[in-house]
Design an enzyme around this catalytic site. Structure first.
Site, PDB file in Angstrom:
ATOM      1  N   GLU A   1       1.545   8.085   4.025  1.00 46.02           N
ATOM      2  CA  GLU A   1       1.645   6.760   4.343  1.00 46.02           C
ATOM      3  C   GLU A   1       1.474   6.621   6.034  1.00 46.02           C
ATOM      4  OE1 GLU A   1       4.422   3.873   1.847  1.00 46.02           O
ATOM      5  OE2 GLU A   1       5.508   4.334   3.651  1.00 46.02           O
ATOM      6  N   CYS A   2       0.569   5.907   6.586  1.00 46.69           N
ATOM      7  CA  CYS A   2       0.251   5.589   7.899  1.00 46.69           C
ATOM      8  C   CYS A   2       0.472   6.948   8.712  1.00 46.69           C
ATOM      9  CB  CYS A   2       1.448   4.877   8.613  1.00 46.69           C
ATOM     10  SG  CYS A   2       0.956   4.217  10.176  1.00 46.69           S
ATOM     11  N   GLY A   3       1.376   7.507   9.440  1.00 45.82           N
ATOM     12  CA  GLY A   3       1.224   8.727   9.956  1.00 45.82           C
ATOM     13  C   GLY A   3       1.015   9.952   9.081  1.00 45.82           C
TER      14      GLY A   3
ATOM     15  N   SER B   1      -2.867   5.888   2.821  1.00 42.18           N
ATOM     16  CA  SER B   1      -3.105   4.739   3.326  1.00 42.18           C
ATOM     17  C   SER B   1      -2.490   4.405   4.684  1.00 42.18           C
ATOM     18  CB  SER B   1      -3.255   3.395   2.604  1.00 42.18           C
ATOM     19  OG  SER B   1      -1.768   2.916   2.139  1.00 42.18           O
TER      20      SER B   1
END
Length: 435
Positions: A325-327, A423
């Protein structure tokens, strides 16, 4: 049942520092507290946890269903704990569509509001500001105010007299102490785990709050007829697996505690590992979760963390679900370009290269519809907040169809290859919106 919401007219009023000081001051008095943070914040909750000595939950009135907020509040304050929720932004500030404000959350949980007002540039006008907030919505009750950044005793007297005229209780007056300022970074405050003098800072805040504020008066204000919600096992985000290994350190710190709570209530076992300490996920994990954080600040160290990388690849090879997620998504990619333009090799499990060299802000609530083949099944709400950009993407299935808070279609987001997905979206809750 008792509780308070700590809110303010605007961001930067000092409500986070006041909340930290209050949590620690209450803890010193032997009051059992349960802290919360309104909205999609991943940083402040870690400061709350340090001050209160127990985990902090997010309560997001835009992204979370009312039944989830109610159930989590009941679970969180079990045993008669005092619920203290810090608002985000201003009391009536919400998403782009105007909904999901801290006031909405206070109304849902019937929480009296303590308004922290930065009075550094006003005197008698404080009454007009507070009156406006107190009378803006009939379903919100301002229990009283905390005057913050008071210049002098004379200044305090002027402020108190102005508020006495409208019969607004004043819980306390705090001076302008420049030592009570937390350092910031591009996504908010510098993380609690990086604050080398955090305990001293919180203790200092508690000393000031204890001296400048009437704690007993605040406790009396918290004793309200608060809704006693059900803690039934309502529908929640499905766990990624039965045994989930979660990355946790200062590079992967943006993990919502309410999601882990939900996974545990659905029977999942959760273990933690630190990629920065070159730890691999548990060998028996059937799922691995790489939350967001600041991998761009530690890209070189992650690139040389061979046991971590081998452990993730072993998990992928045995069919464990891996979600970034993200990072975490950036680390699952082929490369990460840091702020000075150096490219660091990442796990290479998804065909994406991301960069922090040229920054662009992406911010807002999102509604997600999983696409065909995704290992997510139901519509969800999420939040996106990052400055990194995608340099290139290769061949892989898209993960989500995305809309913003106003319902406008955005580009499809995320990638998936077999049991590996990721994502930029931070998942929050299930959504009833399937349009």
């Amino acid at each position: 049942m008792s509780g308070l919401m700590i809110a303010a007219p605007a961001s930067g009023s000092g409500k986070t520092t006041f909340t930290l000081g209050l949590l620690r001051a209450l803890r010193r008095k032997g009051v059992a507290v349960a802290s919360g943070k309104a909205g999609p914040d991943y940083i402040d909750p870690a400061f709350h946890a340090a001050a209160a000595g127990s985990p902090c939950l997010n309560f997001d009135p835009w992204a979370m269903r009312a039944e989830l907020i109610s159930a989590n509040s009941a679970l969180h304050r079990a045993g008669g704990r005092l619920l203290v929720i810090e608002a985000m932004m201003g009391l009536f500030d919400g998403a782009a569509d105007g909904s999901g404000t801290p006031a909405d959350l206070a109304m849902l949980l019937n929480l009296p509001v303590v308004l922290v007002v930065d009075v550094s540039r006003m005197s008698q006008s404080v009454a007009a500001v507070v009156s406006g907030f107190a009378n803006f919505r009939a379903d919100i009750r301002i229990a009283g105010v905390v005057l913050n950044r008071v210049a002098s005793e004379r200044h305090e007297g002027m402020l108190r007299r102005a508020l006495e005229a409208m019969r607004m209780p004043v819980f306390g007056a705090i001076g302008n102490d420049k030592g009570l300022t937390l350092p910031e970074r591009h996504l908010g405050l510098v993380q609690a785990g990086e604050h080398i003098a955090l305990e001293h800072f919180i203790d200092s805040a508690a000393d000031i709050v204890s001296k400048a504020c009437n704690i007993e008066m605040l406790l009396r204000a918290s004793q309200q007829n608060i809704v006693r919600p059900s803690a039934a096992n309502i529908a929640r985000l499905m766990p990624l697996g039965q045994r989930i290994a979660v990355a946790r350190d200062i590079a992967f710190a943006f993990c919502y505690e309410h999601m882990l709570l939900g996974w545990r209530r659905r029977g999942a076992e959760i273990s933690f590992f630190s990629p920065l300490a070159d730890e691999a996920p548990a060998a028996d994990a059937d799922a691995v979760y790489l939350p967001g954080g600041y991998p761009e600040l530690h890209a070189g160290k992650l690139a040389s963390a061979h046991q971590f990388q081998a452990g993730i690849r072993d998990a992928a090879a045995r069919g464990a679900k891996i979600y970034g997620e993200c990072g975490g998504y950036m680390v699952l990619g082929e490369g990460l370009v840091d702020s000075v333009g150096t490219r660091h090799a990442m796990l290479g499990l998804l065909p994406v290269v991301t960069s922090y060299e040229t920054r662009q802000r992406h911010l807002g609530y999102r509604r997600l519809m999983p696409l065909a083949g995704s290992f997510f099944e139901k519509p969800m709400t999420a939040h996106e907040f990052h400055y990194s950009t995608i340099v290139s993407e290769g061949d892989a299935d898209r993960l989500f169809a995305v809309k913003d808070a106003l319902g406008a279609d955005l580009a499809a987001a995320g990638l998936q290859r077999a049991n590996i997905a990721g994502s930029y979206m931070h998942l929050i809750d299930l959504s009833g919106d399937t349009q």
